[in-house]
Design a protein around this motif. Sequence first.
Motif, PDB file in Angstrom:
ATOM      1  N   THR A   3      -8.313  -6.388  19.910  1.00 28.69           N
ATOM      2  CA  THR A   3      -7.471  -5.963  18.776  1.00 28.69           C
ATOM      3  C   THR A   3      -6.523  -7.062  18.315  1.00 28.69           C
ATOM      4  O   THR A   3      -5.807  -6.878  17.333  1.00 28.69           O
ATOM      5  N   LEU A   4      -6.502  -8.207  19.005  1.00 35.99           N
ATOM      6  CA  LEU A   4      -5.558  -9.276  18.676  1.00 35.99           C
ATOM      7  C   LEU A   4      -6.010 -10.061  17.444  1.00 35.99           C
ATOM      8  O   LEU A   4      -7.186 -10.447  17.342  1.00 35.99           O
ATOM      9  N   PHE A   5      -5.079 -10.305  16.524  1.00 37.70           N
ATOM     10  CA  PHE A   5      -5.320 -11.120  15.313  1.00 37.70           C
ATOM     11  C   PHE A   5      -6.499 -10.597  14.495  1.00 37.70           C
ATOM     12  O   PHE A   5      -7.315 -11.354  13.977  1.00 37.70           O
ATOM     13  N   GLN A   6      -6.634  -9.283  14.414  1.00 35.74           N
ATOM     14  CA  GLN A   6      -7.743  -8.713  13.659  1.00 35.74           C
ATOM     15  C   GLN A   6      -7.587  -9.004  12.166  1.00 35.74           C
ATOM     16  O   GLN A   6      -6.490  -8.919  11.610  1.00 35.74           O
ATOM     17  N   PRO A   7      -8.671  -9.353  11.486  1.00 29.94           N
ATOM     18  CA  PRO A   7      -8.589  -9.599  10.035  1.00 29.94           C
ATOM     19  C   PRO A   7      -8.396  -8.295   9.261  1.00 29.94           C
ATOM     20  O   PRO A   7      -8.820  -7.228   9.722  1.00 29.94           O
ATOM     21  N   GLN A   8      -7.759  -8.407   8.104  1.00 27.85           N
ATOM     22  CA  GLN A   8      -7.584  -7.217   7.258  1.00 27.85           C
ATOM     23  C   GLN A   8      -8.912  -6.717   6.723  1.00 27.85           C
ATOM     24  O   GLN A   8      -9.139  -5.518   6.607  1.00 27.85           O
ATOM     25  N   HIS A   9      -9.788  -7.647   6.377  1.00 25.33           N
ATOM     26  CA  HIS A   9     -11.094  -7.282   5.801  1.00 25.33           C
ATOM     27  C   HIS A   9     -12.188  -8.015   6.586  1.00 25.33           C
ATOM     28  O   HIS A   9     -12.670  -9.073   6.162  1.00 25.33           O
ATOM     29  N   ALA A  63      -6.986 -20.852  18.140  1.00 24.28           N
ATOM     30  CA  ALA A  63      -7.711 -21.876  17.386  1.00 24.28           C
ATOM     31  C   ALA A  63      -8.530 -21.250  16.255  1.00 24.28           C
ATOM     32  O   ALA A  63      -8.569 -21.777  15.136  1.00 24.28           O
ATOM     33  N   ILE A  64      -9.174 -20.139  16.528  1.00 26.04           N
ATOM     34  CA  ILE A  64      -9.964 -19.461  15.495  1.00 26.04           C
ATOM     35  C   ILE A  64      -9.050 -18.949  14.383  1.00 26.04           C
ATOM     36  O   ILE A  64      -9.356 -19.102  13.185  1.00 26.04           O
ATOM     37  N   ARG A  65      -7.926 -18.380  14.747  1.00 29.56           N
ATOM     38  CA  ARG A  65      -6.993 -17.877  13.737  1.00 29.56           C
ATOM     39  C   ARG A  65      -6.476 -19.010  12.857  1.00 29.56           C
ATOM     40  O   ARG A  65      -6.350 -18.847  11.630  1.00 29.56           O
ATOM     41  N   LYS A  66      -6.213 -20.150  13.441  1.00 32.02           N
ATOM     42  CA  LYS A  66      -5.603 -21.264  12.712  1.00 32.02           C
ATOM     43  C   LYS A  66      -6.592 -22.002  11.819  1.00 32.02           C
ATOM     44  O   LYS A  66      -6.253 -22.431  10.703  1.00 32.02           O
TER      45      LYS A  66
END
Length: 395
Positions: free
Chosen positions: A346-352, A249-252
Amino acid sequence: MISFIIRTHEISLKQKNRSLFETQLIKNIKRHLPDATVTKLHRRFLLFLPSVTKQTYTILGSIAGIANFSEVTITSYEWEDIEKTALATFEQELAKHTQDNLTFCVKSHRGNKQYPLNSNEMNQKLGSLIIDRYPSLSVNLRNPDILLELDVLVEQKVIVFIHKQTGLGGLPVGTATHSLSFLSSGIDSPVASWLMLTRGCRVSYLNFDSFPFIGEKTKHKVIHLTKILAKYQPQTDLYIAPFANIQKAIRKQCKESMRTILYRRFMYFVANEFAKTLPDVSTYISGEALGQVASQTIENLQCTNAASEKLVLRPLIGFAKDKIIEHAKLINTYETSIEPLPDSCTLFQPQHPETKARIHNALYEEEKLDSLALIEECVANIEKHYFTTKDALYI
């Protein structure tokens, strides 16, 4: 019966409430070693066991509150009995050595100052006895091959021993708060948990699992780490929270750079709700170290801390990574922690990732989510595991 003398350090410094710490230590020893009988002495304890194994020493070395311990022989105040016991103990140790030109030293501690011989007199008499029996030996007061020690106790007993084995030290588990530790499969959180165990905390573990995005092997890794840590307290509880739906949900729906902060805040939201079922939990433990990764800046820690309803203990906050690794190796969690498996951190870590998060920004992102439903679903499906010292891994 096999006898041990148990010595404490910090407990002996306590004043009016020392008996509370001593009572808890006795209780813990008996839960770790059910066949044990424990007798309280002046600032020390006598432990009696019907039999011992190599693991007995490992168990005693894993009980918080014990500074050091020795297997001992107990005798009376009669000098003939002391000589006989001391010589037998010395000869038993001497038989283990094969090299020539051995050195020895006798060191007496006169706890009862009314005993007719002082420490120096006892040392000289026993030293002469040994030299007469074994003239090839020589005395070395600083670094002997064999150190024979005696304690004249106020309880009308004399204990004789050779070795002092180092214990864990600290304070007995159960004399401080019941803490819920955020246990990942990495290096830091097991060390943070262990440090708080040595400060008297009873520690339960809450792991956030991102299955099916990470495999079952990661869960087994966390269970393995928990079993290693289980040797430090009589009972250990592990709770595994299914965190994948929250992360999805956070990723989306939320800003990419805020993902890590939001993950951490939702871990606290889940813990807050779950802790209501564990009414004696009053603190959380986190393995964060200042500046180690992007989520552990002062600003980000303030932002995630605001989500917690309880005091967050961060024993590693000032540790450099190499020091944390040293501790992990000491408690034998390192080799398991470095196994190359993904986890929720470490899952769905942002690039920045955001390094200077503000609470109002986090609240703005959380408004995009059905937070209450996500938290309730996660808490309702928490998996529970319970371990005793019989399940512990003594490695």
